[in-house]
Design a protein around this motif. Structure first.
Motif, PDB file in Angstrom:
ATOM      1  N   PRO A  30      -4.133   1.451  -6.847  1.00  0.00           N
ATOM      2  CA  PRO A  30      -3.097   1.891  -5.910  1.00  0.00           C
ATOM      3  C   PRO A  30      -2.518   3.266  -6.241  1.00  0.00           C
ATOM      4  CG  PRO A  30      -2.336   0.054  -7.268  1.00  0.00           C
ATOM      5  CD  PRO A  30      -3.793   0.202  -7.531  1.00  0.00           C
ATOM      6  N   ARG A  31      -2.427   3.567  -7.555  1.00  0.00           N
ATOM      7  CA  ARG A  31      -1.846   4.867  -7.895  1.00  0.00           C
ATOM      8  C   ARG A  31      -2.778   5.990  -7.435  1.00  0.00           C
ATOM      9  NH1 ARG A  31       0.818   7.032 -13.537  1.00  0.00           N
ATOM     10  NH2 ARG A  31      -1.194   6.615 -14.457  1.00  0.00           N
ATOM     11  N   ALA A  32      -4.081   5.771  -7.613  1.00  0.00           N
ATOM     12  CA  ALA A  32      -5.039   6.793  -7.176  1.00  0.00           C
ATOM     13  C   ALA A  32      -4.969   6.971  -5.668  1.00  0.00           C
ATOM     14  CB  ALA A  32      -6.448   6.404  -7.598  1.00  0.00           C
ATOM     15  N   TRP A  33      -4.747   5.843  -4.947  1.00  0.00           N
ATOM     16  CA  TRP A  33      -4.630   5.928  -3.488  1.00  0.00           C
ATOM     17  C   TRP A  33      -3.406   6.770  -3.105  1.00  0.00           C
ATOM     18  CZ3 TRP A  33      -1.061   4.216   0.202  1.00  0.00           C
ATOM     19  CH2 TRP A  33      -1.510   4.279   1.532  1.00  0.00           C
ATOM     20  N   ARG A  34      -2.321   6.516  -3.801  1.00  0.00           N
ATOM     21  CA  ARG A  34      -1.101   7.284  -3.513  1.00  0.00           C
ATOM     22  C   ARG A  34      -1.300   8.765  -3.880  1.00  0.00           C
ATOM     23  NH1 ARG A  34       2.965   8.381  -6.644  1.00  0.00           N
ATOM     24  NH2 ARG A  34       2.440   6.803  -8.208  1.00  0.00           N
TER      25      ARG A  34
END
Lengths: 588, 352
Positions: free
Chosen positions: A39-43
């Motif tokens: 999720p952090r990479a997506w953000r």
């Protein structure tokens, strides 16, 4: 093609379709393939898009990545005007010394950041190519390649070329095949004549944005202004006949009519910042320190010069270019120190570029140079340093001379910060910081000219004199620049009866180069000889066999320089008169 | 948060996310760069980063600032990564929708809120980047949520809070994103419409002005040449015409507007959604949809939103345009009129 205006630019619009990228399929197809980056990479993906968004030209984005560029309001205002109002087609006609190159660099960088300029061509006079390349690299982190062969037109998206080379075949055809996003022409007054090859070449380039840089758009008459503006925006000054009828008052085309209206039309394409109070630099004081060589040094100097003249005279036109360049270097080095000379002589005596007889002479010269343990010029330098307690920048062209001087000065107890091209970026920064701190002497090779602001010092010694006057100007520019508040002292050390005395004779005594504003010298030298550099002209004279012939040739070159300077003064005045008020609201 | 602070936080988060060790001393970042990304970032194993251009060179620091080489690399890395993700938002309470509805302008705060349907549903979160280009460029970022069946799409606030979200492995889940993507595309077109129109108009006005000036200049010059030499000037005239045509082509290329959208990433979140019957401020009965993730209430008629009190809105309204066919009005025509299609339009197709 004779399409009516209404068809080419429809007033009634069909809606502009939003076209979706084919690559979107791949993004969707990648879903679930392999592990997710999380999720952090997506953000962060989203943040990266947000960070890199371009919002028109609401503000300049490049400032935070520029290095060694002081933020001046007039340059910021100019860049924004060019980007917003002139839509990237402009004549930058600031008075000399106000930073047209930086303005052009900012505009270029802004386009580059926005992805609007990927292929860029800079056309300059031959002597300024390296300077532009250095400045683009140092200040704007843009790596321009200097045009070497015709293959470069396709190979390098950021290309620097001399107009003189680019307009000739095979370059001209290749250059016209490229779709340039931005073309920058420095010293654009060379495009004054619409019948010239220069003008036709630039007009024929396929380009989106174009910047023309010149402090003197008018050299002779008002036709030149028309030709420059028509290159940028044909029709801005009407057709030629209409232009003459409306804006030219006399048959010699030198006196304008309807000046206010003309300035109004120019305002749409031209920026001319003028030197205001905040841009007045403190005076420069030039101190000339002639040196009489010791008998040993004199003998070596004469022997080396004799060798150069013999080799030059015999082999001129036949010897490969490296040999000619080696001879030039040798002649320059003997003007710097016997130590620099000895090193080159040692290399030359084994070089296949020279025959056996010449190699034997070179070996003798090398031994002669190595036998000299001290240079009298260094003694004069020491005397000068004893006479002042200021921080001093000492420039030399050669590392070997720098090392010699460093030894001499440190033995005398001076604290020295040495700066040269062989240092890592960190070591260079350390050297500058040390000089800013407690070191009294900044000892530098030409690398010291790379965009470093050293105006906290005000005394500069030219231990040797580069034959390229623009290099001398660059050295002085390190301390005599915006931000300098005190009177600047330039000390020139030169030996009598040497090439360096010629330089002093021509540059100081004839055209008072040291009194010129940075940038004016380009214009004077540019008017001297379009094809040959000042260094070449100097070498031509020095290699003449007869002293009488040398003196006569030197006199002729001096006269040419004087004429070039006088001509520059006239042109400057003409431009000041005609263009005053083009940007009346924006004096720098 | 200033832009510089935002950039610093982004850089640290990205580097940490790729496994780098980062030490921030307030001036420089000291980074141990994992081997896997050293080439992509063009950084050595041990690197020093700065956000201040004047500090480059100190400790061989690399600059990360707009326009710098390193930032380009960092951005490219971030955009290559994180293109998809999947998660779930479990919600314990049954009445999770009530605080959202009560805070929504236009709806009667006191209810009643009649939950007609409440279920878990996968939503696709799509991030788009749009670019309007002519001789300038205007870009924007659009996060759009859509139901997988393409029934509905709406913009959502960025960034979404991550609290409560848990990663979800969805074995065998192979969604057909086509309907969601197309509906999101419709929302995007609608959202962009007025800005695109303004941009197109400005570009075409500039083009029209340029074209008029070129014609006036070259045709005027031809007339002058013919007047000066009534016979024998045809070669010159042809050369002038050729130059005019070249300039026109150059102007067209320079000012022709383009509008492009590209998808940056997709994320599927299984999230509680609800269909709720409620009353507007003026007691009209309406049916709305809401989800626990984006917290955007959809289905409020425009007149109700306009009639209601207008406090600062925390959430954007639903962007779902009225459904229309693929061959409907969204199929726009060339800005150059009936004589030709936009080159880029011809060369690109709508996505899946």
């Amino acid at each position: 093609m004779s399409i009516p205006v209404s068809e080419a630019a429809p007033s009634r619009m069909s809606p502009l379709p939003l076209v979706f990228d084919d690559a979107d399929r791949a993004v969707l197809a990648a879903f679930g393939q392999g592990p997710s980056d999380g999720p952090r990479a997506w953000r962060l993906n989203g943040e990266a898009h947000r960070l890199s968004l371009v919002q028109g030209f609401d503000r300049l984005l490049s400032w935070s990545s520029l290095r060694g560029v002081t933020r001046y309001e007039h340059q910021e205002r100019t860049a924004l005007r060019v980007l917003r109002e002139m839509r990237g087609r402009a004549l930058l006609a600031d008075e000399v010394g106000l930073g047209k190159t930086v303005e052009a660099g900012i505009v270029l960088k802004e386009y580059a950041i926005r992805g609007l300029a990927r292929r860029v061509l800079i056309l300059t006079p031959p002597a300024l190519r390296t300077q532009w390349q250095e400045e683009m690299r140092e200040k704007f982190s843009l790596d321009f390649e200097i045009l070497g062969s015709a293959k470069d037109w396709d190979a390098h998206p950021l290309l620097l070329a001399s107009l003189d080379t680019a307009k000739r075949e095979p370059h001209s055809t290749r250059a016209r095949q490229v779709r340039w996003d931005l073309v920058i022409v420095d010293e654009a007054h060379r495009l004054k004549n619409s019948a010239s090859r220069n003008w036709r070449f630039v007009a024929g380039l396929h380009k989106k944005y174009m910047l023309l840089l010149t402090a003197t758009p008018i050299q002779n008459d008002l036709d030149e202004l028309f030709n420059l503006v028509s290159l940028l925006k044909p029709g801005q000054l009407h057709t030629y006949d209409e232009y003459l009828a409306r804006y030219v008052a006399t048959l010699d085309h030198r006196v304008p009519a309807r000046v206010t209206e003309l300035r109004g039309r120019l305002r749409d394409v031209m920026v001319r910042n003028r030197r205001g109070i905040s841009f007045t630099l403190p005076p420069r004081r030039v101190h000339s320190l002639p040196v009489r060589l010791t008998p040993e040094e004199r003998r070596l100097y004469d022997h080396v010069s004799e060798f150069v003249r013999d080799a030059w005279g015999v082999t001129s036109g036949r010897l490969p270019l490296p040999a000619r360049l080696t001879l030039i270097v040798l002649q320059r080095e003997i003007g710097s120190s016997t130590f620099a000379t000895a090193q080159t002589l040692a290399k030359m005596e084994h070089s296949p570029l020279f025959g056996f007889e010449e190699q034997a002479r070179l070996a003798g010269l090398r031994a002669e140079a190595q036998a000299i343990r001290d240079n009298v010029k260094a003694s004069h330098l020491r005397s000068f340093l004893h006479s002042t307690d200021e921080k001093v920048l000492i420039f030399t062209q050669y590392l070997r001379t720098l090392e010699y001087l460093r030894g001499v000065l440190e033995t005398d107890g001076y604290s020295v910060a040495a700066y040269h091209g062989g240092l890592s970026p960190r070591a260079k920064d350390d050297a500058v910081r040390a000089f800013r701190g407690d070191r009294r002497i900044f000892l530098s090779t030409e690398a010291g000219g790379e965009g470093r602001n050293l105006q906290f010092a005000r005394t500069l010694v030219n231990y040797d004199l580069p034959w390229n006057p623009l290099r001398i100007e660059q050295r002085i520019g390190r301390v005599h620049r915006l931000g300098q508040e005190k009177e600047v002292h330039v000390v020139n050390l030169w030996a009598e009866d040497t090439v360096e005395e010629y330089l002093i004779e021509l540059l100081d005594r004839k055209i008072h180069m040291f009194e010129l504003v940075v940038g004016e010298l380009d214009l004077i030298l540019g008017d001297l000889d379009a094809r040959r550099s000042f260094e070449d002209l100097l070498m031509d004279i020095w290699t003449l066999k007869e002293a009488e012939a040398r003196r006569a040739a030197l006199g002729r070159l001096g006269e040419s320089l004087l004429k070039a300077r006088a001509r520059y003064e006239t042109v400057k005045e003409l431009n000041e008169t005609l263009l005053q008020g083009v940007n009346e609201e924006a004096p720098a | 948060m200033t832009e510089a602070e935002f950039l610093r936080d982004f850089t640290i988060a990205l580097l940490e996310d790729v496994g780098a060790e980062v030490r921030d001393d307030g001036t420089f970042l000291w980074v141990t760069v994992p081997e896997a990304v050293q080439t992509g970032l063009d950084l050595p194993a041990q690197a020093c980063l700065t956000f201040d251009a004047e500090r480059i060179g100190e400790f061989d620091a690399e600059l990360a600032a707009p326009g710098s080489y390193l930032l380009e690399k960092l951005l490219a890395l971030a955009m290559r990564r994180g293109r998809w993700d999947a998660g779930r938002l479990p919600t314990a309470a049954d009445d999770w929708m009530l605080p959202i509805l009560r805070a929504t302008p236009g709806l009667a705060r006191g209810g009643p809120f009649d939950v007609m349907e409440c279920k878990e549903e996968p939503l696709a979160l799509l991030t788009f980047r749009t670019a309007l280009t002519s001789d300038e460029k205007r870009e924007a970022f659009h996060p759009i949520a859509a139901t997988l069946d393409g029934r509905e799409a709406w913009t959502f606030p960025w960034p979404l809070p991550e609290e409560g979200l848990v990663p979800a492995s969805l074995p065998g889940f192979v969604p057909d994103f086509g309907p969601a993507y197309r509906r999101a595309g419709d929302v995007l077109q609608e959202r962009m419409r007025s800005e695109t129109e303004r941009f197109q108009k400005a570009s075409l006005v500039a083009l029209e002005e340029e074209v008029r000036r070129i014609f006036r200049y070259f045709d005027g010059t031809i007339a002058e040449v013919r007047e000066a030499a009534p016979s024998g000037a045809e070669d010159v005239v042809r050369a002038i015409e050729a130059e005019r045509d070249r300039r026109l082509a150059e102007a067209l290329e320079r000012f022709e507007p383009h509008a492009v959208a590209s998808l940056g990433s997709v994320r599927v979140i299984i999230v509680p959604t609800a269909r709720v019957a409620c009353r507007s401020d003026d007691r009209e009965r309406i049916e709305v949809r809401v989800d626990a993730l984006t917290r955007v209430v959809r289905g409020i008629p425009e007149r109700v939103r306009e009639a209601g009190p207008a406090p600062p809105r925390a959430r954007p309204p639903s962007d779902t345009p009225p459904p229309r066919t693929r061959d409907g009005p969204a199929q726009a025509r060339s800005p150059r009129g009936s004589t030709g299609r936009s080159r880029s339009a011809a060369s690109r197709r709508r996505g899946p």
